[in-house]
Design a protein around this motif. Structure first.
Motif, mmCIF file in Angstrom:
data_model
loop_
_atom_site.group_PDB
_atom_site.id
_atom_site.type_symbol
_atom_site.label_atom_id
_atom_site.label_comp_id
_atom_site.label_asym_id
_atom_site.label_seq_id
_atom_site.Cartn_x
_atom_site.Cartn_y
_atom_site.Cartn_z
ATOM 1 N N PHE A 1 0.834 -1.195 0.000
ATOM 2 C CA PHE A 1 0.000 0.000 0.000
ATOM 3 C C PHE A 1 0.875 1.253 0.000
ATOM 4 O O PHE A 1 2.072 1.194 0.302
ATOM 5 N N THR A 2 0.263 2.367 -0.323
ATOM 6 C CA THR A 2 1.019 3.609 -0.496
ATOM 7 C C THR A 2 0.871 4.551 0.697
ATOM 8 O O THR A 2 0.966 5.758 0.554
ATOM 9 N N PHE A 3 0.633 3.988 1.877
ATOM 10 C CA PHE A 3 0.539 4.834 3.059
ATOM 11 C C PHE A 3 1.887 5.494 3.331
ATOM 12 O O PHE A 3 2.939 4.891 3.112
ATOM 13 N N ASP A 4 1.834 6.711 3.805
ATOM 14 C CA ASP A 4 3.047 7.476 4.071
ATOM 15 C C ASP A 4 3.891 6.757 5.127
ATOM 16 O O ASP A 4 3.443 6.587 6.267
ATOM 17 N N PRO A 5 5.106 6.337 4.787
ATOM 18 C CA PRO A 5 5.951 5.641 5.768
ATOM 19 C C PRO A 5 6.220 6.486 7.012
ATOM 20 O O PRO A 5 6.371 5.938 8.112
ATOM 21 N N ALA A 6 6.269 7.808 6.836
ATOM 22 C CA ALA A 6 6.520 8.678 7.981
ATOM 23 C C ALA A 6 5.374 8.614 8.977
ATOM 24 O O ALA A 6 5.589 8.665 10.197
ATOM 25 N N VAL A 7 4.155 8.493 8.469
ATOM 26 C CA VAL A 7 2.987 8.379 9.357
ATOM 27 C C VAL A 7 3.042 7.060 10.125
ATOM 28 O O VAL A 7 2.777 7.021 11.337
ATOM 29 N N ILE A 8 3.396 5.994 9.434
ATOM 30 C CA ILE A 8 3.506 4.694 10.096
ATOM 31 C C ILE A 8 4.552 4.748 11.202
ATOM 32 O O ILE A 8 4.332 4.240 12.320
ATOM 33 N N GLU A 9 5.671 5.380 10.934
ATOM 34 C CA GLU A 9 6.719 5.493 11.946
ATOM 35 C C GLU A 9 6.272 6.350 13.124
ATOM 36 O O GLU A 9 6.591 6.045 14.291
ATOM 37 N N ARG A 10 5.513 7.411 12.844
ATOM 38 C CA ARG A 10 4.982 8.242 13.943
ATOM 39 C C ARG A 10 4.012 7.459 14.805
ATOM 40 O O ARG A 10 4.014 7.589 16.037
ATOM 41 N N ILE A 11 3.206 6.624 14.170
ATOM 42 C CA ILE A 11 2.285 5.789 14.935
ATOM 43 C C ILE A 11 3.038 4.807 15.807
ATOM 44 O O ILE A 11 2.753 4.646 16.992
ATOM 45 N N ARG A 12 4.035 4.172 15.238
ATOM 46 C CA ARG A 12 4.821 3.208 16.025
ATOM 47 C C ARG A 12 5.575 3.896 17.164
ATOM 48 O O ARG A 12 5.670 3.346 18.262
ATOM 49 N N ALA A 13 6.066 5.080 16.886
ATOM 50 C CA ALA A 13 6.811 5.810 17.909
ATOM 51 C C ALA A 13 5.922 6.185 19.091
ATOM 52 O O ALA A 13 6.398 6.283 20.234
ATOM 53 N N ALA A 14 4.635 6.367 18.841
ATOM 54 C CA ALA A 14 3.723 6.747 19.908
ATOM 55 C C ALA A 14 3.592 5.656 20.965
ATOM 56 O O ALA A 14 3.173 5.931 22.092
ATOM 57 N N ALA A 15 3.973 4.437 20.638
ATOM 58 C CA ALA A 15 3.901 3.347 21.610
ATOM 59 C C ALA A 15 4.909 3.547 22.732
ATOM 60 O O ALA A 15 4.735 3.038 23.846
ATOM 61 N N LYS A 16 5.945 4.320 22.460
ATOM 62 C CA LYS A 16 7.024 4.487 23.430
ATOM 63 C C LYS A 16 6.817 5.716 24.317
ATOM 64 O O LYS A 16 7.580 5.948 25.249
ATOM 65 N N ASN A 17 5.821 6.542 23.993
ATOM 66 C CA ASN A 17 5.612 7.777 24.756
ATOM 67 C C ASN A 17 4.900 7.513 26.076
ATOM 68 O O ASN A 17 4.192 6.558 26.228
#
Length: 323
Positions: A307-323
């Motif tokens: 899929f063509t989802f923005d990789p930066a958005v995916i990384e921001r979502i994953r990063a939110a798990a650590k906050n």
């Protein structure tokens, strides 16, 4: 907690409710696709109670459950046409109108519910809700449908157990592709057809949160639930842009002010009901199995590049798990 519950187009620089008075009672109609025992229905009843109280009885919210206003896709289409005022729907039909919303459906993207809440209530959620403005809708909130699990007439403990299984999915390309990779035969189907299709053997299984399984009595046609937790299921709270903008500011403000409390209530009810209903399902003879999800995770995550989802958005979502 900072709930993401309005788009930039819906931000209203108005005084608090009560500075003026509505000339007549305003009635707001909200449709959804789940049963009355689902946390979303209970959350909407709470919203109706709060809005009525805050408006001194001048605003009444009527809630229409269980697809009374149409299947979910029909209700979303109705938002664009202005024939449906507000709805809360699963992400399945939404991605057909706003493809970028499909990023939330990527398998094994969220670590837990708290991780999802941080994403929905933060900048990522706000950005996503704002995008509904371009398709004649207003994104108001992201509620919880729950963690999606697999049910069938046999135990599903490894991806190999899905081989050839005719599995009902939502009409969601991300879900369909994930189950194709896992070896199942996904069958996209409107929810109103699922119970009968399971009973008649047209399909072998389905995937949904515990609350959906329980409130639709699927234990009558399914014997096993696998706690795969493969996708966190959001419920999108949306309004028709044309209808929303036609309402007096006092009506919009009353809804926006009540949404954070209703959102917190809905999510708490989701957690409470899932625990209670899991126990009741076991009492009804349903086998609920915990499994090692690592093999499912490894295979399903291979669809990310499809899929063509923005990789930066995916990384921001994953990063939110650590906050």
């Amino acid at each position: 907690m900072n709930f993401s519950y309005l788009t930039s187009a819906a931000v209203l620089a108005v005084a608090t409710f009560g500075a003026g008075s509505l000339s007549a009672e305003t009635v707001v109609n909200i449709g959804h696709g789940v049963q009355t025992g689902h946390p979303t229905h209970l959350g909407l009843l709470k919203l109706a109670e709060l809005v009525k109280e805050r408006s001194n009885g001048e605003i009444t919210i009527n809630v229409y459950p269980d697809r009374q206003l149409g299947e979910e896709r029909e209700m979303v289409e109705g938002l664009q046409l202005g024939s449906v005022e507000m709805t809360v729907v699963s992400s399945g039909p939404v991605v057909n109108f706003l493809p970028e919303a499909g990023v939330l459906d990527l398998p094994f993207l969220f670590e837990n519910s708290e991780h999802a809440y941080r994403v929905f209530d933060g900048e990522i959620g706000k950005d996503l809700l704002t995008r509904f403005d371009d398709i004649d809708m207003v994104g108001l909130a992201i509620w919880e449908n729950g963690w999606r699990h697999i049910s069938a007439k046999k135990p599903i403990t490894t991806p190999a157990d899905l081989a050839g299984v005719k599995l009902r999915t939502m009409q969601n390309p991300v879900h369909i592709r994930a189950f194709e990779k896992l070896g199942a035969s996904p069958v996209p189907m409107a929810w109103g057809e699922v119970f009968t299709s399971l009973g008649q053997g047209v399909i072998d299984g389905q995937e949904n949160p515990i609350t959906i399984f329980y409130t639709n009595s699927l234990w009558e046609v399914q014997s096993d639930i696998t706690l795969s937790g493969h996708v966190y299921g959001p419920h999108m709270f949306l309004a028709s842009k044309s209808v929303w903008e036609s309402w007096p500011e006092e009506v919009r403000q009353a809804i926006l002010e009540a949404l954070p409390e209703a959102t917190a209530f809905q999510r708490a009810e989701s957690a409470r009901l899932e625990a209670e209903q899991s126990a009741k399902l076991k009492e009804n003879g349903v086998k609920i199995s915990e499994i090692d999800t690592a093999p499912f995770r490894e295979i399903a995550q291979s669809i990310y590049s499809d899929f063509t989802f923005d990789p930066a958005v995916i990384e921001r979502i994953r990063a939110a798990a650590k906050n």
